[in-house]
Structures are given as C-alpha cells and as structure tokens.
Write a protein that holds these residues in place. Structure first.
Motif, PDB file in Angstrom:
ATOM      1  N   SER A 180     -35.336 -38.481 -34.175  1.00  0.00           N
ATOM      2  CA  SER A 180     -35.631 -37.427 -35.146  1.00  0.00           C
ATOM      3  C   SER A 180     -34.947 -36.118 -34.766  1.00  0.00           C
ATOM      4  CB  SER A 180     -37.141 -37.202 -35.250  1.00  0.00           C
ATOM      5  OG  SER A 180     -37.797 -38.343 -35.743  1.00  0.00           O
ATOM      6  N   CYS A 181     -34.976 -35.776 -33.466  1.00  0.00           N
ATOM      7  CA  CYS A 181     -34.344 -34.543 -33.001  1.00  0.00           C
ATOM      8  C   CYS A 181     -32.837 -34.581 -33.242  1.00  0.00           C
ATOM      9  CB  CYS A 181     -34.612 -34.326 -31.521  1.00  0.00           C
ATOM     10  SG  CYS A 181     -36.343 -34.037 -31.100  1.00  0.00           S
ATOM     11  N   MET A 182     -32.213 -35.705 -32.886  1.00  0.00           N
ATOM     12  CA  MET A 182     -30.768 -35.816 -33.058  1.00  0.00           C
ATOM     13  C   MET A 182     -30.381 -35.753 -34.527  1.00  0.00           C
ATOM     14  SD  MET A 182     -29.592 -38.547 -30.113  1.00  0.00           S
ATOM     15  CE  MET A 182     -30.982 -39.697 -30.285  1.00  0.00           C
ATOM     16  N   ALA A 183     -31.145 -36.454 -35.377  1.00  0.00           N
ATOM     17  CA  ALA A 183     -30.865 -36.422 -36.814  1.00  0.00           C
ATOM     18  C   ALA A 183     -31.029 -35.019 -37.373  1.00  0.00           C
ATOM     19  CB  ALA A 183     -31.786 -37.403 -37.544  1.00  0.00           C
ATOM     20  N   CYS A 184     -32.033 -34.298 -36.885  1.00  0.00           N
ATOM     21  CA  CYS A 184     -32.276 -32.930 -37.344  1.00  0.00           C
ATOM     22  C   CYS A 184     -31.101 -32.024 -36.985  1.00  0.00           C
ATOM     23  CB  CYS A 184     -33.571 -32.404 -36.724  1.00  0.00           C
ATOM     24  SG  CYS A 184     -33.995 -30.714 -37.218  1.00  0.00           S
ATOM     25  N   LEU A 185     -30.607 -32.128 -35.753  1.00  0.00           N
ATOM     26  CA  LEU A 185     -29.469 -31.312 -35.338  1.00  0.00           C
ATOM     27  C   LEU A 185     -28.238 -31.593 -36.191  1.00  0.00           C
ATOM     28  CD1 LEU A 185     -29.709 -31.418 -31.424  1.00  0.00           C
ATOM     29  CD2 LEU A 185     -30.385 -29.578 -32.954  1.00  0.00           C
ATOM     30  N   LEU A 186     -27.974 -32.879 -36.449  1.00  0.00           N
ATOM     31  CA  LEU A 186     -26.811 -33.245 -37.270  1.00  0.00           C
ATOM     32  C   LEU A 186     -26.968 -32.747 -38.700  1.00  0.00           C
ATOM     33  CD1 LEU A 186     -26.006 -36.860 -36.026  1.00  0.00           C
ATOM     34  CD2 LEU A 186     -24.678 -34.786 -35.624  1.00  0.00           C
ATOM     35  N   ASN A 187     -28.152 -32.873 -39.245  1.00  0.00           N
ATOM     36  CA  ASN A 187     -28.379 -32.422 -40.629  1.00  0.00           C
ATOM     37  C   ASN A 187     -28.166 -30.919 -40.755  1.00  0.00           C
ATOM     38  OD1 ASN A 187     -28.989 -34.960 -41.636  1.00  0.00           O
ATOM     39  ND2 ASN A 187     -31.182 -34.766 -41.254  1.00  0.00           N
ATOM     40  N   LYS A 188     -28.632 -30.159 -39.760  1.00  0.00           N
ATOM     41  CA  LYS A 188     -28.444 -28.707 -39.802  1.00  0.00           C
ATOM     42  C   LYS A 188     -26.969 -28.338 -39.753  1.00  0.00           C
ATOM     43  CE  LYS A 188     -32.852 -27.155 -37.862  1.00  0.00           C
ATOM     44  NZ  LYS A 188     -33.530 -26.483 -36.723  1.00  0.00           N
ATOM     45  N   PHE A 191     -43.251 -32.486 -34.207  1.00  0.00           N
ATOM     46  CA  PHE A 191     -44.294 -31.825 -33.423  1.00  0.00           C
ATOM     47  C   PHE A 191     -45.634 -31.894 -34.148  1.00  0.00           C
ATOM     48  CE2 PHE A 191     -40.997 -30.674 -30.789  1.00  0.00           C
ATOM     49  CZ  PHE A 191     -41.385 -29.863 -29.731  1.00  0.00           C
ATOM     50  N   THR A 192     -45.603 -31.722 -35.461  1.00  0.00           N
ATOM     51  CA  THR A 192     -46.856 -31.797 -36.233  1.00  0.00           C
ATOM     52  C   THR A 192     -47.494 -33.165 -36.078  1.00  0.00           C
ATOM     53  OG1 THR A 192     -45.991 -30.207 -37.824  1.00  0.00           O
ATOM     54  CG2 THR A 192     -47.870 -31.528 -38.514  1.00  0.00           C
TER      55      THR A 192
END
Length: 274
Positions: free
Chosen positions: A6-14, A270-271
């Motif tokens: 999830s973290c890696m996908a979030c960074l790429l999406n941003k 985190f939620t």
C-alpha cells in the motif's frame, strides 16, 4: 516502519499525479522508471519519508521543484500565533491543562500539506471547537505523566508549521507542571513540504521554552539512519520523547527509544491498523 504494498503504491500514485502537469512525455517516462527502480531496490530497507526525499531528488533531475510552501508556512505560523493567547487561556482554565495541551497539539497536526491539498481556517476552527481532552487515551496519558514525574529531560520531535505553536504551548505547560524537565524540540534540517525548520521555530519563539535541535536532514521525519550526530545524541539523552506526525512515527517506530506518538491518521493503511 517497514514499507508495505500500500505504501509503495501510494508513493507511485502521488508521483504519477505530480507528473501529469509536465509536458515532455519522454522525460516523464524516464523519471517514473527511475522512481520505480528506486522503490524496487530500496523499499525493503528505507522508510517512506526517506524514500520520498530520494524521489524528490530524482524528480528534480528532470523537472524544476518550485518552492510552494514558504508562503503557506508563514501564513499558518501567523494564524496560530494570532490565536496563541486564546489557546493558552483555554489550556490554563481546564482542570487538566497537560491533557488539554496534548489534545490541542494533536488537533493542530491537521495542518499537513504533505497529505492535505487544502487546510482552511474554518476547518481548523471547527476541529479545535470539537477538540475533547478526554479523547486523549487515559491509560497512555497516565503512563506519560508518570514518566514525566521521574524524567529529567524531554524531547519533542516537531512536524508541521502552524502546529508548532501548539507544540510550544505544550512544552510551556509541561515545564509549569514538571519544573525539573529540561526540554528540547527537534526540527528538520532543511525545507520539506510545510515541515518545521530552525527558521520556523525561531519565528514562533520556540527558543523561549526549549532548546532547538536540527535533525540535519531534509527527510520528512526523524530517520535514525540518516540524522546528524547532534540529533542522535538528543534522542539518546532524552528520558521521554514525544513524536508528532505520521512521518515521525514511520521513521522512529521500532527504534528502541522511549517514544510516545501523537498525530492524526490521514492514511487509509494507518486507519485500518489503529
């Protein structure tokens, strides 16, 4: 804290969204490939804030990175300074000033332009109006206070501008009720989003209540593997540490220091976890 899918996908999406505003498709593709390569090589050993700092450097090789945060930082520092006396009165008149100061410091963590695209004065006012000191977990709060009773030194790892005014009031309150505490605040070593630097701490008068320490990096957290020797020494010397913001949680969690964490969840992962 270990990186997840999830973290890696979030960074790429941003980064994909950031690249949308650029016009050179070849440069955009080359930049994105390099960013993907970085994640492939280092996501298992680096924290998210550290990787963001590396991604920012890659982006700067291909495109300009204008300073968009200085006006925002000045605005929110002044906004919170204008309300400082009112916040202080609310803290002092509450039956439990320390818990109230903690609650306000947590509420102010909403001023985060690394996550939020917009933070309005109306939103902030509503959040502070709803802020409930009793919502600060009673068990953890009791442990925190018990440790402060025995502690000689306290270190606050700061996060965002504007928010720092409430952090200053928190330290001011702690010194009133725990007069033996030697207090320090750690800030970023350079500009990162709307995070607090030495200059921001000076602007709001932090030096009047605490020693200010730079972490020596432009990482949006306190990445123990990369901070300065002075910053590491401050962490090791502190009896009690309070880490503000998600970036500090991501970089300090699991480090072995005696850390309490205070922030608002602005991340789906985190939620779910909390």
């Amino acid at each position: 804290m270990e990186m997840t899918v999830s973290c890696m996908a979030c960074l790429l999406n941003k980064e994909e969204k950031r690249l949308q505003k650029e016009n050179d498709e070849k440069k955009k593709a080359a930049c994105f490939r390099e960013i993907m390569g970085l994640l492939a090589e280092e996501a298992d050993v680096g924290t998210a804030p550290y990787l963001v700092s590396r991604i920012r450097a890659i982006y700067a090789k291909y495109f300009s990175l204008p300073d968009t945060f200085t006006p925002i930082k000045r605005y929110y520092n002044r906004l919170m300074l204008n309300r400082e006396d009112d916040f202080r009165r609310q803290i002092e008149k509450n039956p439990d000033p320390v818990r109230t100061a903690l609650c306000f410091a947590r509420t102010a963590n909403y001023i985060d332009f690394g996550v939020n695209s917009q933070v309005t004065e109306e939103q902030l006012t509503e959040l502070f109006d709803k802020a409930d000191p009793s919502a600060v977990d009673e068990v953890e709060y009791g442990r925190f206070c018990d440790e402060l009773e025995r502690a000689g030194s306290f270190l606050l790892l700061a996060d965002n501008c504007g928010e720092i005014v409430l952090d200053k009031l928190l330290i001011e309150t702690l010194k009133k009720y725990y007069p033996r505490l030697a207090c320090a605040m750690m800030v970023r070593g350079g500009d990162v989003s709307n995070d607090v630097t030495w200059e921001d701490a000076a602007e709001v008068g932090v030096e009047n209540v605490a020693r200010v320490v730079s972490n020596g990096t432009r990482i949006g957290g306190t990445d123990v593997a990369h901070i300065s020797d002075e910053a590491r020494g401050a962490l090791e010397a502190a009896d009690v540490i309070l880490a503000k913001g998600q970036g500090n949680f991501e970089t300090v969690y699991g480090s072995g220091y005696n850390v309490y964490y205070l922030f608002l969840c602005k991340c789906d992962l985190f939620t779910r976890r909390f």
